[in-house]
Write an enzyme that holds these catalytic residues in place. Structure first.
Site, PDB file in Angstrom:
ATOM      1  N   HIS A 239       0.796  -1.235   0.000  1.00 17.29           N
ATOM      2  CA  HIS A 239       0.000   0.000   0.000  1.00 17.29           C
ATOM      3  C   HIS A 239       0.832   1.291   0.000  1.00 17.29           C
ATOM      4  O   HIS A 239       0.801   2.065  -0.950  1.00 17.29           O
ATOM      5  CB  HIS A 239      -0.892   0.041   1.249  1.00 17.29           C
ATOM      6  CG  HIS A 239      -1.910  -1.041   1.327  1.00 17.29           C
ATOM      7  ND1 HIS A 239      -2.961  -1.149   0.451  1.00 17.29           N
ATOM      8  CD2 HIS A 239      -2.059  -2.061   2.210  1.00 17.29           C
ATOM      9  CE1 HIS A 239      -3.711  -2.185   0.783  1.00 17.29           C
ATOM     10  NE2 HIS A 239      -3.182  -2.763   1.850  1.00 17.29           N
TER      11      HIS A 239
HETATM   12  O1  RIB Z   1      -5.490   0.334   4.025  1.00 19.14           O
HETATM   13  C1  RIB Z   1      -4.101   0.335   3.996  1.00 19.14           C
HETATM   14  C2  RIB Z   1      -3.533   1.393   4.892  1.00 19.14           C
HETATM   15  O2  RIB Z   1      -3.938   1.113   6.228  1.00 19.14           O
HETATM   16  C3  RIB Z   1      -2.029   1.464   4.915  1.00 19.14           C
HETATM   17  O3  RIB Z   1      -1.646   2.811   5.037  1.00 19.14           O
HETATM   18  C4  RIB Z   1      -1.668   0.686   6.141  1.00 19.14           C
HETATM   19  O4  RIB Z   1      -0.429   1.092   6.668  1.00 19.14           O
HETATM   20  C5  RIB Z   1      -2.804   0.962   7.066  1.00 19.14           C
HETATM   21  O5  RIB Z   1      -2.583   2.166   7.745  1.00 19.14           O
END
Ligand code: RIB
Ligand code: CA
Length: 316
Positions: A239
């Site tokens: 992500h």
């Molecule tokens: O949904 C993914 C996000 O949520 C990323 O930033 C992960 O680190 C969590 O914070």
């Protein structure tokens, strides 16, 4: 081109990958790291940001921010994904340096006013600090080059609920302030991050490169197990690092122009409702908020190889 950025984060395993990439990238100058609650309590985010700053060795200062959402209670921290300590329960010792006394939102405001037109914000946690900055000084909206957000989802559904992505869900009121603010936003949501996998092989490769790579492998154990157990994947979603790579390598991505609204309702809390500019809906809640870029497609392999390249050439 040198990108001056402020990196807002809740480290967090995937945040660690992203922050080490940004701190070591030759075309990125990280002016400061601001921390927020999210994957872990904010005090833990701050400790982890300090660990990563120390590892990169550039003396990048950490500013602690919000410990809870603007209007809601904090939800349970996902220790089954990131560990109690945010780093896969590796119990890393406390770093040498402490965070600045200056609050994250105040730091963001000061930097933007001093470097008007020359700052990119990267936000990979709940948007509480960014919303606080806008609330305290709305004029910053016109002075920022770009705000990259890892968060939200157009057509990919959610990860924390069927319709909501975790960062937006964690503080939907903050996210709504940000999407309404007129900042030049690039939304890097699940439409793209669910297409970018880091495999166990990639992680092994990383760990053979240098100490940063070894560290990233070490903290990834629980995170990788979570994806194995819940999705039978031999890898994890990438992500937060994908959001940073959308800044350094926008050519890997496709986007739509849209207005984004954030649900505050109970059932759909944190859902990002995306009204495309080039599609006429019968009804549109048009409050004339600014258009943003919603990334929806990505050349995944290029993202991973770009990451590995930077890790190999510049991390230590
Ligand atoms: O949904 C993914 C996000 O949520 C990323 O930033 C992960 O680190 C969590 O914070
Ligand atoms: Ca994050």
């Amino acid at each position: 081109i040198m990108n001056n950025i402020i990196f807002d984060t809740d480290p967090g395993v995937d945040d660690a990958f992203a922050l080490l990439y940004a701190l070591n990238h030759p075309n990125i100058n990280v002016l400061g790291i601001t921390t927020v609650f999210g994957n872990v309590p904010v005090e833990t985010s701050t400790k982890n940001a300090l660990i990563l700053s120390e590892m990169a060795g550039k003396g990048t200062i950490v500013y602690q921010g919000a410990n809870k959402p603007l209007e809601r209670k904090v939800i349970n921290y996902p220790s089954f994904i990131h560990g109690q300590d945010g780093f896969g329960d590796t119990n890393h010792p406390h770093p040498k340096f402490n965070a600045s006394k200056l609050d994250a939102a105040q730091f963001i405001i000061n930097e933007i006013n001093e470097n008007s037109g020359n700052i990119n914000l990267v936000a990979v946690g709940p948007l509480t600090n960014i919303a606080n900055s806008i609330k305290q000084d709305p004029s910053i909206a016109n002075k920022v080059n770009s705000l990259l957000i890892m968060g939200g989802s157009w057509l990919a559904g959610g990860n924390i609920t069927p319709v909501a992505e975790a960062n937006i869900y964690n503080d939907p009121e903050a996210a709504e302030i940000v999407f309404k603010s007129g900042l030049p936003i690039i939304m890097v949501g699940l439409d793209v991050t669910h297409k970018v996998f880091l495999s166990q092989k990639d992680i092994d490769k990383l760990s053979s490169l240098n100490n940063s790579g070894k560290f990233l492998k070490k903290i990834s154990n629980i995170y990788m197990k979570f994806y194995k157990d819940t999705r039978n994947m031999d890898g994890c979603f990438f992500h937060d690092a994908t959001a940073v790579i959308a800044m350094t390598n926008p050519e890997f991505f496709k986007y739509k122009v849209a207005r984004v609204y954030v649900s505050q309702d109970n059932l759909t809390r944190g859902q990002t409702v995306v009204y495309l500019k080039d599609l006429k809906h019968e009804t549109e809640i048009n409050d004339n908020r600014g258009f943003v870029q919603v990334l929806y497609d990505v050349e995944s392999k290029k993202v991973i190889s770009e990451y590995l390249k930077v890790a190999k050439n510049y991390m230590h």
